[in-house]
Design an enzyme around this catalytic site. Structure first.
Site, PDB file in Angstrom:
ATOM      1  N   ARG A 117      29.784  41.837  65.702  1.00  0.00           N
ATOM      2  CA  ARG A 117      29.830  43.094  65.101  1.00  0.00           C
ATOM      3  C   ARG A 117      31.342  43.745  64.586  1.00  0.00           C
ATOM      4  NH1 ARG A 117      26.085  43.820  69.292  1.00  0.00           N
ATOM      5  NH2 ARG A 117      24.173  43.821  68.559  1.00  0.00           N
ATOM      6  N   LYS A 130      38.034  45.093  50.932  1.00  0.00           N
ATOM      7  CA  LYS A 130      36.882  44.668  50.228  1.00  0.00           C
ATOM      8  C   LYS A 130      36.837  43.125  50.672  1.00  0.00           C
ATOM      9  CE  LYS A 130      36.201  47.366  46.174  1.00  0.00           C
ATOM     10  NZ  LYS A 130      36.181  47.287  44.716  1.00  0.00           N
ATOM     11  N   GLU A 187      46.442  41.037  37.041  1.00  0.00           N
ATOM     12  CA  GLU A 187      46.061  42.133  38.035  1.00  0.00           C
ATOM     13  C   GLU A 187      47.313  43.256  38.200  1.00  0.00           C
ATOM     14  OE1 GLU A 187      43.046  43.124  38.891  1.00  0.00           O
ATOM     15  OE2 GLU A 187      42.051  41.116  39.040  1.00  0.00           O
ATOM     16  N   LYS A 224      48.037  49.934  44.651  1.00  0.00           N
ATOM     17  CA  LYS A 224      47.001  49.851  45.173  1.00  0.00           C
ATOM     18  C   LYS A 224      46.727  50.394  46.479  1.00  0.00           C
ATOM     19  CE  LYS A 224      42.997  46.908  45.978  1.00  0.00           C
ATOM     20  NZ  LYS A 224      42.347  45.654  45.950  1.00  0.00           N
ATOM     21  N   GLU A 258      35.350  53.370  47.299  1.00  0.00           N
ATOM     22  CA  GLU A 258      34.925  53.324  45.921  1.00  0.00           C
ATOM     23  C   GLU A 258      33.939  54.413  45.471  1.00  0.00           C
ATOM     24  OE1 GLU A 258      35.493  49.395  43.869  1.00  0.00           O
ATOM     25  OE2 GLU A 258      33.988  50.187  42.416  1.00  0.00           O
ATOM     26  N   ARG A 276      38.876  54.607  43.128  1.00  0.00           N
ATOM     27  CA  ARG A 276      39.419  53.449  43.329  1.00  0.00           C
ATOM     28  C   ARG A 276      38.590  52.509  42.286  1.00  0.00           C
ATOM     29  NH1 ARG A 276      38.924  49.671  48.687  1.00  0.00           N
ATOM     30  NH2 ARG A 276      39.346  47.650  47.792  1.00  0.00           N
ATOM     31  N   ASN A 288      39.138  48.904  38.332  1.00  0.00           N
ATOM     32  CA  ASN A 288      38.505  48.045  37.764  1.00  0.00           C
ATOM     33  C   ASN A 288      38.650  48.120  36.140  1.00  0.00           C
ATOM     34  OD1 ASN A 288      36.804  47.453  39.897  1.00  0.00           O
ATOM     35  ND2 ASN A 288      35.503  49.080  39.626  1.00  0.00           N
ATOM     36  N   HIS A 295      37.604  45.410  33.929  1.00  0.00           N
ATOM     37  CA  HIS A 295      36.980  44.393  34.721  1.00  0.00           C
ATOM     38  C   HIS A 295      35.383  44.274  34.278  1.00  0.00           C
ATOM     39  CE1 HIS A 295      40.284  43.806  37.363  1.00  0.00           C
ATOM     40  NE2 HIS A 295      39.451  43.106  38.144  1.00  0.00           N
ATOM     41  N   HIS A 321      34.188  40.871  33.321  1.00  0.00           N
ATOM     42  CA  HIS A 321      33.165  40.261  34.193  1.00  0.00           C
ATOM     43  C   HIS A 321      32.133  39.574  33.167  1.00  0.00           C
ATOM     44  CE1 HIS A 321      33.927  40.741  38.556  1.00  0.00           C
ATOM     45  NE2 HIS A 321      34.149  41.969  38.218  1.00  0.00           N
ATOM     46  N   HIS A 324      39.485  34.227  36.948  1.00  0.00           N
ATOM     47  CA  HIS A 324      39.310  35.637  37.055  1.00  0.00           C
ATOM     48  C   HIS A 324      40.235  36.464  36.337  1.00  0.00           C
ATOM     49  CE1 HIS A 324      38.078  39.622  38.633  1.00  0.00           C
ATOM     50  NE2 HIS A 324      38.996  39.853  39.010  1.00  0.00           N
TER      51      HIS A 324
HETATM   52  P1  NAD Z   1      41.918  31.140  45.414  1.00  0.00           P
HETATM   53  O1  NAD Z   1      41.984  31.644  46.249  1.00  0.00           O
HETATM   54  O2  NAD Z   1      40.893  29.957  44.829  1.00  0.00           O
HETATM   55  O3  NAD Z   1      43.372  30.325  45.079  1.00  0.00           O
HETATM   56  C1  NAD Z   1      43.499  29.794  43.531  1.00  0.00           C
HETATM   57  C2  NAD Z   1      43.897  28.434  43.887  1.00  0.00           C
HETATM   58  O4  NAD Z   1      45.498  28.343  44.339  1.00  0.00           O
HETATM   59  C3  NAD Z   1      43.055  27.571  44.901  1.00  0.00           C
HETATM   60  O5  NAD Z   1      43.186  26.303  44.583  1.00  0.00           O
HETATM   61  C4  NAD Z   1      44.312  27.511  46.292  1.00  0.00           C
HETATM   62  O6  NAD Z   1      43.942  26.571  47.122  1.00  0.00           O
HETATM   63  C5  NAD Z   1      45.456  27.410  45.507  1.00  0.00           C
HETATM   64  N1  NAD Z   1      46.602  27.840  46.455  1.00  0.00           N
HETATM   65  C6  NAD Z   1      46.646  29.315  47.288  1.00  0.00           C
HETATM   66  N2  NAD Z   1      47.746  29.439  47.709  1.00  0.00           N
HETATM   67  C7  NAD Z   1      48.674  28.479  47.011  1.00  0.00           C
HETATM   68  C8  NAD Z   1      49.854  28.250  47.195  1.00  0.00           C
HETATM   69  N3  NAD Z   1      50.783  29.164  47.702  1.00  0.00           N
HETATM   70  N4  NAD Z   1      50.516  27.174  46.759  1.00  0.00           N
HETATM   71  C9  NAD Z   1      49.686  26.301  45.819  1.00  0.00           C
HETATM   72  N5  NAD Z   1      48.384  26.506  45.823  1.00  0.00           N
HETATM   73  C10 NAD Z   1      47.769  27.509  46.126  1.00  0.00           C
HETATM   74  O7  NAD Z   1      41.851  32.252  44.053  1.00  0.00           O
HETATM   75  P2  NAD Z   1      42.645  33.868  44.034  1.00  0.00           P
HETATM   76  O8  NAD Z   1      42.890  33.912  42.626  1.00  0.00           O
HETATM   77  O9  NAD Z   1      43.581  33.820  44.976  1.00  0.00           O
HETATM   78  O10 NAD Z   1      41.474  34.829  44.468  1.00  0.00           O
HETATM   79  C11 NAD Z   1      40.212  34.721  43.784  1.00  0.00           C
HETATM   80  C12 NAD Z   1      39.245  35.219  44.614  1.00  0.00           C
HETATM   81  O11 NAD Z   1      39.382  36.635  45.117  1.00  0.00           O
HETATM   82  C13 NAD Z   1      37.840  35.460  44.140  1.00  0.00           C
HETATM   83  O12 NAD Z   1      36.884  35.072  44.936  1.00  0.00           O
HETATM   84  C14 NAD Z   1      37.462  36.938  43.954  1.00  0.00           C
HETATM   85  O13 NAD Z   1      36.405  37.479  43.884  1.00  0.00           O
HETATM   86  C15 NAD Z   1      38.414  37.478  45.072  1.00  0.00           C
HETATM   87  N6  NAD Z   1      38.882  38.876  44.836  1.00  0.00           N
HETATM   88  C16 NAD Z   1      38.871  39.749  45.803  1.00  0.00           C
HETATM   89  C17 NAD Z   1      39.332  41.035  45.666  1.00  0.00           C
HETATM   90  C18 NAD Z   1      39.098  42.061  47.036  1.00  0.00           C
HETATM   91  O14 NAD Z   1      39.306  42.894  46.860  1.00  0.00           O
HETATM   92  N7  NAD Z   1      38.511  41.620  47.962  1.00  0.00           N
HETATM   93  C19 NAD Z   1      40.077  41.448  44.708  1.00  0.00           C
HETATM   94  C20 NAD Z   1      40.473  40.314  43.789  1.00  0.00           C
HETATM   95  C21 NAD Z   1      39.596  39.219  43.752  1.00  0.00           C
HETATM   96  N1  GLY Z   2      39.839  44.494  43.152  1.00  0.00           N
HETATM   97  C1  GLY Z   2      39.458  45.874  43.160  1.00  0.00           C
HETATM   98  C2  GLY Z   2      39.343  46.779  44.439  1.00  0.00           C
HETATM   99  O1  GLY Z   2      39.848  46.356  45.485  1.00  0.00           O
HETATM  100  O2  GLY Z   2      38.910  47.886  44.273  1.00  0.00           O
END
Ligand code: NAD
Ligand code: GLY
Length: 365
Positions: free
Chosen positions: A122, A144, A186, A228, A238, A242, A246, A249, A253, A266
């Site tokens: 939990r 998130k 971003e 942020k 949101e 917040r 987007n 986005h 998307h 992305h």
């Molecule tokens: P990712 O986590 O897939 O990382 C991208 C690539 O870089 C991967 O292959 C990873 O292994 C590699 N990598 C990571 N750090 C590295 C480093 N220092 N050196 C070399 N390689 C490295 O992608 P991302 O762009 O970091 O994140 C995308 C994800 O984030 C999506 O799933 C998206 O939905 C999510 N997201 C969440 C939020 C949120 O608010 N929670 C906001 C935006 C995106």
């Molecule tokens: N990535 C958008 C948010 O965190 O609200």
């Protein structure tokens, strides 16, 4: 060490900037930070990031109880199966509610670890150690968390704020050029929606940013995190403000969905979405005509696309925009620009302008 606080009353937490945390010699600042990570920890990372930064992190954590789960690398593993596997390991290793999960990686590892922490017994504490630019300025901050469902991205999740976000900007030196640029989308978004001075600073420093100058990266990441943090503090779940995050986005998307996930990153879809949002804002008469060109110049300097991929179909595109989970029940909600540095959420859609924007981008692809 520099830090920023995300102000959320009794759930406030710091974003700490600690260069060298997992890339340098073990220093006293790093050791102090590690001492605040909890007596019992469970690290989640992936094959790529663990190969680079797991051993330095484990060294810092010393001889306290620490276990590790290494997941495969990729968005396709952001699934409930991985949550099940993480929880199985936590239980098998006897982790209690006092345990802290640590996410070491990009947004995929961060989102999955955050969600595992939200549901394990939990809810347990989580620390984010983001290692991509996108995760340092976006996904690690704001609580998130989610995994994907076969019918939609991020469809299973929870709001679960971390107890701390710690970032070592030096980890960005090993990131691929394409992933680095994806994070910059971003950042352009933050500047465009909230801060004209930041936008101008990005313009003036674009070469140093692309050269990954450490001081420049620190300034930029801190600036984005501040933007942020303020938005999240004002609207954690949101319900209002917040949604400004987007910007670009809803268009983005649709591009991601219709091009097939994985084809376009992305951040690349966000870059295209920012251009479409700016174009729509001009057509619906909220933004001056010269602004989209400024946006295009900066995105291009950051090696990001400003045109959409070929082959997207107008009717399907508009439908995909409507299906976006950020659309309200009453209909579509869009973030529009009033100026560079000023955005607004609206559900009053100018249908003609929207169709013109979609037609313009899809026809000129
Ligand atoms: P990712 O986590 O897939 O990382 C991208 C690539 O870089 C991967 O292959 C990873 O292994 C590699 N990598 C990571 N750090 C590295 C480093 N220092 N050196 C070399 N390689 C490295 O992608 P991302 O762009 O970091 O994140 C995308 C994800 O984030 C999506 O799933 C998206 O939905 C999510 N997201 C969440 C939020 C949120 O608010 N929670 C906001 C935006 C995106
Ligand atoms: N990535 C958008 C948010 O965190 O609200």
């Amino acid at each position: 060490m520099k830090s920023i606080t995300v102000e959320l009353a009794d759930r406030s937490y710091p974003i700490v900037f600690c260069p060298g945390l997992v890339t340098g010699a073990d220093g006293s600042e790093q050791a102090l930070l590690a001492s605040e990570m909890g007596d019992s920890v469970f690290i989640v990372s992936n094959e790529t990031v663990a190969g680079l930064y797991l051993e330095p992190l484990k060294r810092l954590l010393g001889d306290r109880k620490s276990d590790v789960y290494i997941m495969p690398d990729g968005e396709m593993y952001k699934t409930l199966d991985q949550i099940q596997a993480i929880i199985g390991e936590l239980l098998a290793a006897g982790h209690t509610r006092e345990t802290t999960l640590i996410a070491l990686g990009g947004g995929v590892v961060g989102d999955i670890t955050g969600f595992a922490a939200a549901v394990y017994q939990r809810g347990v504490a989580v620390i984010q150690i983001p290692t991509t630019l996108l995760s340092q300025v976006d996904s690690s901050v704001g609580g998130k968390t989610a995994v994907n469902h076969p019918l939609g991205k991020n469809m299973i999740g929870a709001f679960h704020q971390p107890k701390m976000v710690v970032m070592d900007v030096e980890t960005l030196k090993t990131l691929s050029a394409r992933e680095f640029s994806a994070g910059l989308a971003e950042i352009v978004k933050h500047a465009a929606l909230a801060d004209r001075d930041y936008f101008q600073w990005l313009q003036a420093n674009q070469d140093s940013i692309m050269a990954r100058d450490s001081a420049c990266l620190m300034t930029m990441i801190e600036w984005s995190c501040r933007i942020k943090a303020v938005i999240v503090a004002s609207d954690e779940k949101e319900q209002g403000n917040r949604a400004l995050l987007n910007l670009g986005h809803t268009f983005g998307h649709a591009i991601e969905t219709l091009s097939g996930y994985g084809t376009v990153l992305h951040g690349e879809a966000v870059a295209m979405g920012l251009m479409m949002a700016a174009d729509y804002s001009v057509r619906s008469r909220t933004l001056v005509e010269s602004a989209p060109a400024q946006m295009a110049q900066l995105l291009t300097a950051f090696s990001l696309p400003t045109a959409v991929p070929k082959g997207l179909i107008r009717a399907t595109f508009l439908q995909a925009m409507g299906r976006d989970k950020k659309a309200t029940v009453e209909g579509l909600r869009l973030v529009i620009l009033r100026d560079i540095g000023q955005a607004e959420v609206t559900s009053q859609i100018d249908e003609d302008a929207l169709e013109e924007t979609v037609a313009y981008f899809l026809d000129s692809a």
